[in-house]
Structure formats: structure tokens, C-alpha cells
Design a protein around this motif. Structure first.
Motif, PDB file in Angstrom:
ATOM      1  N   GLY A   1      79.721  21.010 138.770  1.00  0.00           N
ATOM      2  CA  GLY A   1      78.363  21.614 138.588  1.00  0.00           C
ATOM      3  C   GLY A   1      79.699  22.800 137.303  1.00  0.00           C
ATOM      4  N   GLY A   2      78.746  22.752 135.976  1.00  0.00           N
ATOM      5  CA  GLY A   2      79.233  23.137 134.422  1.00  0.00           C
ATOM      6  C   GLY A   2      80.572  22.610 134.652  1.00  0.00           C
ATOM      7  N   THR A   3      82.204  23.577 134.343  1.00  0.00           N
ATOM      8  CA  THR A   3      82.992  23.105 134.220  1.00  0.00           C
ATOM      9  C   THR A   3      83.859  22.910 135.346  1.00  0.00           C
ATOM     10  OG1 THR A   3      84.141  25.930 133.924  1.00  0.00           O
ATOM     11  CG2 THR A   3      83.580  24.307 132.029  1.00  0.00           C
ATOM     12  N   GLY A   4      83.358  22.416 136.252  1.00  0.00           N
ATOM     13  CA  GLY A   4      83.758  22.093 137.087  1.00  0.00           C
ATOM     14  C   GLY A   4      83.985  20.135 137.190  1.00  0.00           C
ATOM     15  N   LEU A   5      83.555  19.770 136.139  1.00  0.00           N
ATOM     16  CA  LEU A   5      83.073  18.587 135.819  1.00  0.00           C
ATOM     17  C   LEU A   5      84.824  18.269 135.292  1.00  0.00           C
ATOM     18  CD1 LEU A   5      81.952  16.153 134.809  1.00  0.00           C
ATOM     19  CD2 LEU A   5      81.607  17.083 132.747  1.00  0.00           C
ATOM     20  N   ALA A   6      85.481  19.751 134.861  1.00  0.00           N
ATOM     21  CA  ALA A   6      87.047  19.255 134.472  1.00  0.00           C
ATOM     22  C   ALA A   6      87.944  18.091 135.142  1.00  0.00           C
ATOM     23  CB  ALA A   6      87.793  20.018 133.776  1.00  0.00           C
ATOM     24  N   PRO A   7      88.326  18.893 136.512  1.00  0.00           N
ATOM     25  CA  PRO A   7      88.999  18.191 137.663  1.00  0.00           C
ATOM     26  C   PRO A   7      88.212  16.493 138.149  1.00  0.00           C
ATOM     27  CG  PRO A   7      87.601  19.394 138.469  1.00  0.00           C
ATOM     28  CD  PRO A   7      87.509  19.479 137.394  1.00  0.00           C
ATOM     29  N   LEU A   8      87.470  16.300 138.303  1.00  0.00           N
ATOM     30  CA  LEU A   8      86.174  14.897 138.084  1.00  0.00           C
ATOM     31  C   LEU A   8      86.701  13.579 137.247  1.00  0.00           C
ATOM     32  CD1 LEU A   8      82.671  16.265 139.934  1.00  0.00           C
ATOM     33  CD2 LEU A   8      85.346  15.732 141.082  1.00  0.00           C
ATOM     34  N   LEU A   9      86.690  14.499 136.014  1.00  0.00           N
ATOM     35  CA  LEU A   9      87.576  13.590 134.530  1.00  0.00           C
ATOM     36  C   LEU A   9      88.799  13.060 134.854  1.00  0.00           C
ATOM     37  CD1 LEU A   9      85.364  15.729 131.660  1.00  0.00           C
ATOM     38  CD2 LEU A   9      84.680  13.405 132.256  1.00  0.00           C
ATOM     39  N   SER A  10      89.230  13.855 135.062  1.00  0.00           N
ATOM     40  CA  SER A  10      91.014  14.012 135.932  1.00  0.00           C
ATOM     41  C   SER A  10      90.468  12.467 136.882  1.00  0.00           C
ATOM     42  CB  SER A  10      91.915  15.000 136.461  1.00  0.00           C
ATOM     43  OG  SER A  10      92.581  14.613 136.195  1.00  0.00           O
ATOM     44  N   MET A  11      90.141  12.471 137.792  1.00  0.00           N
ATOM     45  CA  MET A  11      90.172  11.436 138.790  1.00  0.00           C
ATOM     46  C   MET A  11      89.491  10.463 137.942  1.00  0.00           C
ATOM     47  SD  MET A  11      88.359  13.976 142.267  1.00  0.00           S
ATOM     48  CE  MET A  11      89.275  15.393 142.853  1.00  0.00           C
ATOM     49  N   LEU A  12      88.426  10.197 137.271  1.00  0.00           N
ATOM     50  CA  LEU A  12      87.744   9.161 136.682  1.00  0.00           C
ATOM     51  C   LEU A  12      88.664   8.383 135.894  1.00  0.00           C
ATOM     52  CD1 LEU A  12      84.451  10.402 135.822  1.00  0.00           C
ATOM     53  CD2 LEU A  12      84.585   8.658 137.721  1.00  0.00           C
ATOM     54  N   GLU A  13      89.804   9.308 134.763  1.00  0.00           N
ATOM     55  CA  GLU A  13      90.488   8.654 133.971  1.00  0.00           C
ATOM     56  C   GLU A  13      91.217   7.858 134.071  1.00  0.00           C
ATOM     57  OE1 GLU A  13      90.770   8.348 130.942  1.00  0.00           O
ATOM     58  OE2 GLU A  13      89.275  10.166 130.017  1.00  0.00           O
ATOM     59  N   VAL A  14      91.711   8.783 135.920  1.00  0.00           N
ATOM     60  CA  VAL A  14      92.824   7.996 136.768  1.00  0.00           C
ATOM     61  C   VAL A  14      92.359   6.271 137.038  1.00  0.00           C
ATOM     62  CG1 VAL A  14      94.139   7.797 138.520  1.00  0.00           C
ATOM     63  CG2 VAL A  14      93.878   9.866 136.909  1.00  0.00           C
ATOM     64  N   MET A  15      90.515   6.521 137.724  1.00  0.00           N
ATOM     65  CA  MET A  15      90.062   5.428 138.747  1.00  0.00           C
ATOM     66  C   MET A  15      90.101   4.463 137.143  1.00  0.00           C
ATOM     67  SD  MET A  15      87.323   7.012 140.865  1.00  0.00           S
ATOM     68  CE  MET A  15      87.055   7.772 142.159  1.00  0.00           C
ATOM     69  N   ALA A  16      89.448   4.846 136.140  1.00  0.00           N
ATOM     70  CA  ALA A  16      89.469   3.722 134.776  1.00  0.00           C
ATOM     71  C   ALA A  16      91.010   3.002 134.188  1.00  0.00           C
ATOM     72  CB  ALA A  16      88.924   5.061 134.028  1.00  0.00           C
ATOM     73  N   GLU A  17      91.877   4.264 134.271  1.00  0.00           N
ATOM     74  CA  GLU A  17      93.305   3.422 133.668  1.00  0.00           C
ATOM     75  C   GLU A  17      93.820   2.531 134.552  1.00  0.00           C
ATOM     76  OE1 GLU A  17      95.972   6.481 132.905  1.00  0.00           O
ATOM     77  OE2 GLU A  17      94.745   7.794 131.527  1.00  0.00           O
ATOM     78  N   THR A  18      93.458   2.723 135.836  1.00  0.00           N
ATOM     79  CA  THR A  18      94.107   1.731 137.494  1.00  0.00           C
ATOM     80  C   THR A  18      93.390   0.378 137.203  1.00  0.00           C
ATOM     81  OG1 THR A  18      93.790   3.077 139.048  1.00  0.00           O
ATOM     82  CG2 THR A  18      95.524   3.740 138.720  1.00  0.00           C
ATOM     83  N   GLY A  19      92.116   0.623 137.177  1.00  0.00           N
ATOM     84  CA  GLY A  19      91.111  -0.271 137.588  1.00  0.00           C
ATOM     85  C   GLY A  19      91.863  -0.947 138.884  1.00  0.00           C
ATOM     86  N   GLU A  20      91.745   0.013 139.986  1.00  0.00           N
ATOM     87  CA  GLU A  20      92.164  -0.142 141.283  1.00  0.00           C
ATOM     88  C   GLU A  20      90.815  -0.404 142.076  1.00  0.00           C
ATOM     89  OE1 GLU A  20      95.895   2.621 142.484  1.00  0.00           O
ATOM     90  OE2 GLU A  20      96.740   1.162 142.079  1.00  0.00           O
ATOM     91  N   THR A  21      89.479   0.041 142.000  1.00  0.00           N
ATOM     92  CA  THR A  21      88.607   0.755 142.765  1.00  0.00           C
ATOM     93  C   THR A  21      88.115  -0.487 142.382  1.00  0.00           C
ATOM     94  OG1 THR A  21      87.009   1.603 143.544  1.00  0.00           O
ATOM     95  CG2 THR A  21      87.578   2.079 141.218  1.00  0.00           C
ATOM     96  N   SER A  22      87.093  -1.012 143.576  1.00  0.00           N
ATOM     97  CA  SER A  22      86.166  -1.840 143.297  1.00  0.00           C
ATOM     98  C   SER A  22      84.471  -1.384 144.155  1.00  0.00           C
ATOM     99  CB  SER A  22      86.242  -4.116 143.869  1.00  0.00           C
ATOM    100  OG  SER A  22      86.481  -3.806 145.451  1.00  0.00           O
ATOM    101  N   GLN A  23      84.732  -0.313 144.800  1.00  0.00           N
ATOM    102  CA  GLN A  23      84.183   0.647 145.063  1.00  0.00           C
ATOM    103  C   GLN A  23      82.869   1.238 144.499  1.00  0.00           C
ATOM    104  OE1 GLN A  23      83.243   0.976 147.989  1.00  0.00           O
ATOM    105  NE2 GLN A  23      84.891  -0.098 149.262  1.00  0.00           N
ATOM    106  N   PRO A  24      81.546   1.363 144.727  1.00  0.00           N
ATOM    107  CA  PRO A  24      80.895   2.219 143.108  1.00  0.00           C
ATOM    108  C   PRO A  24      80.494   3.579 142.839  1.00  0.00           C
ATOM    109  CG  PRO A  24      79.334   1.488 144.738  1.00  0.00           C
ATOM    110  CD  PRO A  24      81.078   1.080 145.502  1.00  0.00           C
ATOM    111  N   VAL A  25      80.853   3.379 142.500  1.00  0.00           N
ATOM    112  CA  VAL A  25      80.572   5.883 142.148  1.00  0.00           C
ATOM    113  C   VAL A  25      79.863   6.198 141.143  1.00  0.00           C
ATOM    114  CG1 VAL A  25      83.029   7.364 140.825  1.00  0.00           C
ATOM    115  CG2 VAL A  25      83.497   5.434 141.838  1.00  0.00           C
ATOM    116  N   HIS A  26      79.173   6.751 141.966  1.00  0.00           N
ATOM    117  CA  HIS A  26      78.548   7.759 141.491  1.00  0.00           C
ATOM    118  C   HIS A  26      78.498   9.775 141.243  1.00  0.00           C
ATOM    119  CE1 HIS A  26      74.556   8.421 139.663  1.00  0.00           C
ATOM    120  NE2 HIS A  26      73.890   9.289 141.182  1.00  0.00           N
ATOM    121  N   LEU A  27      78.398   9.695 140.009  1.00  0.00           N
ATOM    122  CA  LEU A  27      78.499  11.420 139.569  1.00  0.00           C
ATOM    123  C   LEU A  27      77.078  11.867 139.249  1.00  0.00           C
ATOM    124  CD1 LEU A  27      80.394  14.007 138.448  1.00  0.00           C
ATOM    125  CD2 LEU A  27      80.471  12.698 136.262  1.00  0.00           C
ATOM    126  N   VAL A  28      76.401  12.976 139.878  1.00  0.00           N
ATOM    127  CA  VAL A  28      76.012  13.731 139.373  1.00  0.00           C
ATOM    128  C   VAL A  28      76.771  15.597 138.641  1.00  0.00           C
ATOM    129  CG1 VAL A  28      73.712  15.003 140.204  1.00  0.00           C
ATOM    130  CG2 VAL A  28      74.510  12.798 141.060  1.00  0.00           C
TER     131      VAL A  28
END
Length: 343
Positions: free
Chosen positions: A214-241
Motif C-alpha cells: 500500500g503506497g510507499t509500503g512498496l519499498a521493502p517489497l522492492l528490496s525483497m524482489l531485487e534480492v530474488m532477481a539477483e540470486t535467481g534462487e527461486t522457481s516459485q511464483p511470486v505475485h504482487l498487488v
């Protein structure tokens, strides 16, 4: 080779220590002046009991059942005087950091980015002389200082190890930090912060992930997604609303699109609550959650937003009789003081 062990204390303070091969967490902590609770140091008393939330380790068999039961070991509990990591770990320590003679780390940084990305949001970037000294878990926050000594809490939108620590800050009319950033601060100016803090951080991805912002609550989720993208460790589906109040509040969509290219399992949807919005999807995040998204509860949920949004999502899940495998959420108030909880 050494391993990184993040010690997350009861009060949300996190300290990362380096553990040498065949070294116990207890010995490594004391070597780095982190006084973890201890009595016997021999696996007898259980005083040093913690919980390993993530990572591989060996406990050996030189401890008593009275200190750590088999059931506790199955649930991830460890004795730090016996725990020998065999990889990077995250360990929850059930005492405040102050009882271990720790004070939050303080960092001096330079303003390297100051963008008003919309009428309601400011992107702040801070660069440290040595970015490697800043270690945090994706999703955590720091307290940024104002000239008068007040602080405001903001979550990182950047990944750990990034050359620039970035934050999304809501531009609140008359707000102390908003006024400071829009009327006083210039590029190259010095700012300081303490931390990191918080129990809202990315855990090991073992099942599908649902992220709600919600709003700027996006910030910590962006940090998490950056790590997922950098490591490439997950094959699990990720969905963001990602839900906001007005069109002006909708930011970083291009960044989400770029992340979805780097993280093929990521899908996302945006919505705007304002009925006058020109955005094709209106309403609240709960209006855009299908039964398929909820997966009958077989998923990990990460939720960050204003208190009203967090409570609305919790009520929505209860009405649907959905109990996520894990549910981590963070509320933030207009004063930008955030609180984290997990279930």
C-alpha cells in the motif's frame, strides 16, 4: 571461507557477524563483541537457545535433551554455543539487543539521489563511503536523522550490497522529513541514520509468494524482489498487488516491469482507490485477489501498508478462511514510524 549470520534481536535490531568454518555462533559473536546470552557454554543449560529461521548448520550431539529437546530442534531451535553454520544463516535471538551490550549502528552518508518522482513521493538515495559496511536483511528499515535530532523510519527499497541505499518517502505536507527534503537538502549533503531494524524481512522462498503493498509500503517489497532477481534462487511464483489512493501515488511501475523481466516468475497488478482515477484497475488490493492467488493458504504472504489496509487484508483472509503458511506484515503510520509483526 566464512559465513554471514544475521542475528535478529527481540527489539528488531539486526547485527550481521562473520563465522569461521567450524566455529560456533556463540564464539563468533563474542569474538565480534556481541554478548549473546550464555551460562554454561557446553550445551547443558539452554540459556543460549535461539531459533534459526534460515540456513544450514550442524548442532552435533554434545548437548542435553533438557537444554534442547528433539521437538524444539525440529522446529528450528538451536543452542548458539553448539551451532556451527555451514552456510549463511538468519538467527532470531529472544532478547533485546541492549541486553547483549549492543547499540544500533550509526552510518554517515551523502545524498546522491533526490527525486520528486510524483506529487506525493520522493525517492531518496544515500551513498556511504564504504557501502560494504551496511548490512541488512531485505525488508528492514533504518531511522534517518533530521537536523534537530528527530528521526523518521524508512524501509530500504534497494537490495543489500547496492552502491546506493534508496528509500521511497511519502511527501506529507508540513511533514518534518518532507519539508527538509523538499526545501533544505541538496545533492552532496550529509545525512545519517541508524539501524537496521525490523522483523519484516524476506525468508527463504520455499512456496509461492504473495506480496501486497500500500503506497510507499512498496519499498521493502522492492528490496525483497531485487534480492530474488539477483540470486535467481527461486522457481516459485511470486505475485504482487500494489494499491494506492490516487494516480499520483502510483510510482516505480517501470521498475516493477524491469524486475519482472529479470524474475520471470513475477507477476504484478496495480490498483487505485480513487474513483476519479484514469487507471484501468480501481479499488483496493483485496478487490484484486482471486482464489487462485490465495492458493488455499499454501503460500507465504508479505504485506506492507497503512494500518487500515493491513487490517482490511487480515479480515479479508479470515472471511475467506485462508491461513497462509506464513504471514509477515508491517504497518506504517503517517509519522513514518513502522511496526513489524509476523504470524
Amino acid at each position: 571461507m566464512s559465513y554471514r549470520v544475521a542475528l535478529n534481536f527481540e527489539d528488531g535490531v539486526t547485527r550481521v557477524i562473520e563465522v569461521k568454518p567450524m566455529e560456533t555462533v556463540m564464539d563468533a559473536a563474542y569474538r565480534q563483541k556481541v554478548n549473546l546470552p550464555v551460562d554454561c557454554s557446553d550445551g547443558v543449560c539452554g540459556t543460549c537457545k535461539c531459533r534459526c529461521e534460515q540456513g544450514a548448520f550442524d548442532l552435533g550431539d554434545d548437548f542435553l535433551e533438557e537444554a534442547l529437546s528433539e521437538d524444539e530442534a525440529q522446529e528450528g531451535y538451536v543452542l548458539s554455543c553448539q551451532m556451527v553454520p555451514s552456510g549463511d544463516c538468519i538467527v532470531s535471538v529472544p532478547v533485546p539487543s541492549s541486553s547483549c551490550k549492543l547499540t544500533p549502528a550509526e552510518f554517515a552518508a551523502e545524498v546522491s539521489t533526490l527525486d520528486r518522482v510524483s506529487a506525493t513521493t520522493i525517492r531518496l538515495g544515500l551513498t556511504l563511503p564504504d557501502p560494504g559496511t551496511l548490512d541488512f536483511l531485505p525488508g528492514q528499515y533504518v531511522n534517518i536523522a533530521l537536523p534537530d535530532g528527530q528521526t523518521r523510519s524508512y524501509s530500504f527499497s534497494s537490495a543489500p550490497g547496492a552502491s546506493e541505499a534508496s528509500f521511497l518517502i511519502r511527501n506529507v505536507p508540513g511533514g518534518a522529513m518532507s519539508t527538509h527534503l523538499t526545501e533544505t537538502v541538496t545533492l552532496g549533503e550529509k545525512m545519517s541514520f541508524t539501524g537496521p531494524y525490523g522483523s519484516f524481512f524476506l525468508r527463504q522462498v520455499q512456496r509461492p509468494v504473495l506480496m501486497l503493498a500500500g503506497g510507499t509500503g512498496l519499498a521493502p517489497l522492492l528490496s525483497m524482489l531485487e534480492v530474488m532477481a539477483e540470486t535467481g534462487e527461486t522457481s516459485q511464483p511470486v505475485h504482487l498487488v500494489y494499491g494506492v489512493t490516487t494516480d499520483d501515488d502510483l510510482v516505480e511501475v517501470a521498475r516493477l516491469e524491469a524486475l519482472s523481466q529479470r524474475l520471470p516468475n513475477l507477476t504484478f497488478a496495480c490498483c487505485v482507490a480513487d474513483e476519479a482515477s484514469v487507471h484501468p484497475q480501481k479499488g483496493y488490493v483485496t478487490h484484486h485477489l482471486s482464489d487462485a492467488d490465495l492458493r488455499g493458504g499454501d503460500l507465504d504472504v508479505y504485506l506492507c501498508g497503512p494500518p487500515a489496509m493491513v487490517e482490511a487484508v487480515r479480515n479479508f483472509l479470515a472471511e475467506k478462511n485462508i491461513v497462509p503458511a506464513s504471514f509477515h506484515y508491517e504497518k506504517f503510520t503517517p509519522a513514518d514510524i513502522s511496526t513489524s509483526e509476523a504470524a
